[in-house]
Design a protein around this motif. Structure first.
Motif, PDB file in Angstrom:
ATOM      1  N   ASP A  49       9.860   9.452   0.672  1.00  0.00           N
ATOM      2  CA  ASP A  49       8.628   8.759   0.533  1.00  0.00           C
ATOM      3  C   ASP A  49       8.022   9.133  -0.594  1.00  0.00           C
ATOM      4  O   ASP A  49       7.082   8.421  -1.122  1.00  0.00           O
ATOM      5  CB  ASP A  49       8.042   8.405   1.411  1.00  0.00           C
ATOM      6  N   ASP A  50       8.482  10.448  -1.233  1.00  0.00           N
ATOM      7  CA  ASP A  50       8.079  10.379  -3.225  1.00  0.00           C
ATOM      8  C   ASP A  50       8.824  10.118  -4.157  1.00  0.00           C
ATOM      9  O   ASP A  50       8.257   9.993  -4.642  1.00  0.00           O
ATOM     10  CB  ASP A  50       8.196  12.387  -2.410  1.00  0.00           C
ATOM     11  N   VAL A  51       9.211   8.831  -3.071  1.00  0.00           N
ATOM     12  CA  VAL A  51      10.074   8.282  -4.748  1.00  0.00           C
ATOM     13  C   VAL A  51       9.500   7.113  -5.400  1.00  0.00           C
ATOM     14  O   VAL A  51       8.391   6.637  -4.767  1.00  0.00           O
ATOM     15  CB  VAL A  51      11.620   7.116  -3.934  1.00  0.00           C
ATOM     16  N   VAL A  52       8.563   7.953  -7.042  1.00  0.00           N
ATOM     17  CA  VAL A  52       8.106   6.971  -7.642  1.00  0.00           C
ATOM     18  C   VAL A  52       9.003   6.070  -9.400  1.00  0.00           C
ATOM     19  O   VAL A  52       9.258   6.256 -10.180  1.00  0.00           O
ATOM     20  CB  VAL A  52       7.068   7.722  -8.614  1.00  0.00           C
ATOM     21  N   ARG A  53       9.898   4.546  -8.500  1.00  0.00           N
ATOM     22  CA  ARG A  53      10.560   4.469  -9.264  1.00  0.00           C
ATOM     23  C   ARG A  53       9.971   2.526  -8.789  1.00  0.00           C
ATOM     24  O   ARG A  53       9.585   2.520  -8.220  1.00  0.00           O
ATOM     25  CB  ARG A  53      11.749   4.846  -9.059  1.00  0.00           C
ATOM     26  N   HIS A  54      11.205   2.323  -8.840  1.00  0.00           N
ATOM     27  CA  HIS A  54      11.470   0.942  -8.605  1.00  0.00           C
ATOM     28  C   HIS A  54      11.248   1.082  -7.443  1.00  0.00           C
ATOM     29  O   HIS A  54      11.610   1.793  -6.419  1.00  0.00           O
ATOM     30  CB  HIS A  54      12.653  -0.169  -8.988  1.00  0.00           C
ATOM     31  N   PRO A  55      10.508   0.371  -6.445  1.00  0.00           N
ATOM     32  CA  PRO A  55       9.950  -0.205  -5.218  1.00  0.00           C
ATOM     33  C   PRO A  55      11.671   0.444  -3.825  1.00  0.00           C
ATOM     34  O   PRO A  55      11.801   1.009  -3.486  1.00  0.00           O
ATOM     35  CB  PRO A  55       9.113  -1.300  -4.759  1.00  0.00           C
ATOM     36  N   LEU A  56      12.602  -0.537  -4.902  1.00  0.00           N
ATOM     37  CA  LEU A  56      13.927  -0.260  -4.360  1.00  0.00           C
ATOM     38  C   LEU A  56      14.590   0.824  -4.374  1.00  0.00           C
ATOM     39  O   LEU A  56      15.453   0.899  -2.974  1.00  0.00           O
ATOM     40  CB  LEU A  56      14.886  -1.858  -4.539  1.00  0.00           C
ATOM     41  N   VAL A  57      13.717   1.720  -4.374  1.00  0.00           N
ATOM     42  CA  VAL A  57      14.751   2.869  -4.692  1.00  0.00           C
ATOM     43  C   VAL A  57      14.628   4.079  -3.484  1.00  0.00           C
ATOM     44  O   VAL A  57      15.631   4.572  -3.354  1.00  0.00           O
ATOM     45  CB  VAL A  57      14.503   3.958  -6.269  1.00  0.00           C
ATOM     46  N   GLN A  58      13.420   3.703  -2.675  1.00  0.00           N
ATOM     47  CA  GLN A  58      13.248   4.536  -2.033  1.00  0.00           C
ATOM     48  C   GLN A  58      14.342   3.708  -0.647  1.00  0.00           C
ATOM     49  O   GLN A  58      14.558   4.542  -0.109  1.00  0.00           O
ATOM     50  CB  GLN A  58      11.885   5.086  -1.278  1.00  0.00           C
ATOM     51  N   ARG A  59      13.950   2.355  -0.488  1.00  0.00           N
ATOM     52  CA  ARG A  59      14.964   1.989   0.031  1.00  0.00           C
ATOM     53  C   ARG A  59      16.680   2.560   0.274  1.00  0.00           C
ATOM     54  O   ARG A  59      17.277   2.858   0.905  1.00  0.00           O
ATOM     55  CB  ARG A  59      14.916   0.305   0.045  1.00  0.00           C
ATOM     56  N   ILE A  60      17.045   2.226  -1.475  1.00  0.00           N
ATOM     57  CA  ILE A  60      18.486   2.838  -1.601  1.00  0.00           C
ATOM     58  C   ILE A  60      18.903   3.899  -1.382  1.00  0.00           C
ATOM     59  O   ILE A  60      19.764   4.497  -0.234  1.00  0.00           O
ATOM     60  CB  ILE A  60      18.635   2.951  -3.019  1.00  0.00           C
ATOM     61  N   VAL A  61      17.710   4.932  -0.707  1.00  0.00           N
ATOM     62  CA  VAL A  61      17.572   6.719  -0.845  1.00  0.00           C
ATOM     63  C   VAL A  61      17.688   6.611   0.558  1.00  0.00           C
ATOM     64  O   VAL A  61      18.490   7.608   0.906  1.00  0.00           O
ATOM     65  CB  VAL A  61      16.573   7.633  -1.352  1.00  0.00           C
ATOM     66  N   ASN A  62      16.969   6.096   1.369  1.00  0.00           N
ATOM     67  CA  ASN A  62      16.929   5.389   3.068  1.00  0.00           C
ATOM     68  C   ASN A  62      18.409   5.063   3.144  1.00  0.00           C
ATOM     69  O   ASN A  62      18.261   5.681   4.746  1.00  0.00           O
ATOM     70  CB  ASN A  62      16.003   4.805   3.249  1.00  0.00           C
ATOM     71  N   ALA A  63      18.582   4.201   2.914  1.00  0.00           N
ATOM     72  CA  ALA A  63      19.795   4.011   3.483  1.00  0.00           C
ATOM     73  C   ALA A  63      21.289   4.813   2.763  1.00  0.00           C
ATOM     74  O   ALA A  63      21.793   4.699   4.527  1.00  0.00           O
ATOM     75  CB  ALA A  63      20.112   2.080   2.490  1.00  0.00           C
ATOM     76  N   TYR A  64      21.230   5.674   2.203  1.00  0.00           N
ATOM     77  CA  TYR A  64      22.483   6.459   1.957  1.00  0.00           C
ATOM     78  C   TYR A  64      21.916   7.458   3.104  1.00  0.00           C
ATOM     79  O   TYR A  64      23.450   7.889   3.097  1.00  0.00           O
ATOM     80  CB  TYR A  64      21.834   6.845   0.769  1.00  0.00           C
TER      81      TYR A  64
END
Length: 333
Positions: free
Chosen positions: A306-321
């Motif tokens: 939840d500290d990811v500050v890039r494209h909003p999809l990056v946080q979802r990508i990290v969570n999915a992995y």
């Protein structure tokens, strides 16, 4: 349990076509960003908007649309929209974690002297990270991609240089191969390792400008070097950043940390889920966590998705992995 769906109607009256155009963006690109980030569907007819989705998501989306409309007297860039969505999601997560449904007061982010006037910590851990860098001589930042570990460290280094707190910046990376072989790259050793150091160049150009960065390189005020070139040196009055530290060995990490001289400050960043060392080789960053965790004067910041500050999809990508890895390797949890 099935999550309840909800639709919310919003109207921005009296209608202001220019502000509505700024809010929606070209071909409704801004609205699409909100839909993707918050997992909602937005339909629009003139100044009337309908937001559909899960109840808590539609409520948040409505708040975000109102916030952006308040700012729509000026053009809203794609970056502005994405950063606004990230901050809204972080605030929403903070509220969800509190018992009284009100977020705890967030400390003020340290101000940094860089070319980016809008640069500051956007999550509580980013603010903590910037404060730790200012208050400690050695700071470790560990966490996933996109959390600002390297960028904020370079920003803090530029700030220290602008304030004459240090006389030079030294940015270091281990030249570890991630599936490629250095020997097959053209050029001498400096040219071979240059691609590995490119993210540091990009951060400097963004924070100082191309011309000023070039002049600082010419004066040797800024130096970018592979980790192997650090052996035998003592670095005084310097701000030193070791990036991609998960790809150091314990011996290399010890060597780097013992280079720090008088009046110097060091920041070590890395992601222990992306280690490119041979499988039998222990990571120096993992080792340093165990060895130095309780050493006074050394700070650790551990970033989360939840500290990811890039494209909003990056946080979802990290969570999915992370979810996939947990399901695939349950014994590792």
């Amino acid at each position: 349990m099935t999550l309840k769906s909800k639709s919310i109607e919003i109207s921005f009256t009296p209608a202001d076509n220019q502000r509505l155009a700024n809010l929606c963006g070209t071909l409704d690109e801004n609205l699409k960003q909100v839909e993707t980030a918050l997992d909602v569907a937005i339909s629009r007819r003139g100044e009337h908007f309908s937001v559909a989705g899960q109840a808590h998501q539609t409520k948040l989306a409505a708040q975000v649309l109102r916030q952006f409309y308040d700012q729509s007297r000026q053009h809203l860039s794609l970056e502005h929209i994405q950063l606004g969505l990230i901050e809204a999601l972080n605030m929403h997560n903070q509220i969800a974690l509190t018992t009284d449904n009100a977020p705890s007061k967030q400390p003020e982010s340290p101000s940094l002297l860089t070319r980016r006037s809008n640069l500051y910590g956007r999550t509580p851990r980013q603010i903590q990270y910037l404060q730790q860098i200012q208050e400690h001589d050695i700071t470790f930042a560990i966490g996933p991609a996109g959390t600002g570990k390297t960028y904020l460290a370079v920003a803090s280094a530029v700030d220290a240089l602008e304030r004459d707190q240090v006389s030079r910046l030294i940015l270091v990376r281990p030249a570890v191969e991630a599936g490629e072989r250095l020997g097959f790259l053209p050029g001498d050793m400096t040219q071979k390792v240059d691609p590995y150091l490119r993210p540091l160049y990009d951060a400097l150009y963004d924070l100082m400008g191309f011309d000023k960065t070039g002049k600082q390189f010419e004066r040797n005020t800024i130096e970018i070097a592979p980790l192997a070139f650090m052996r035998g040196r003592t670095l005084n009055q310097s701000f030193i950043i070791l990036d991609e530290a998960q790809n150091t060995t314990p011996e290399q990490m010890k060597m780097f940390l013992t280079r720090i001289g008088l009046g110097s400050k060091a920041v070590i960043t890395g992601d222990i889920t992306q280690i490119d060392l041979p499988k039998h080789q222990k990571s120096g960053l993992v080792d340093a966590q165990a060895v130095l965790n309780n050493v006074r004067g050394i700070a650790f910041t551990r970033f989360l998705t939840d500290d990811v500050v890039r494209h909003p999809l990056v946080q979802r990508i990290v969570n999915a992995y992370e979810k996939h890895d947990a399901n695939t390797n349950p014994e590792s949890n």
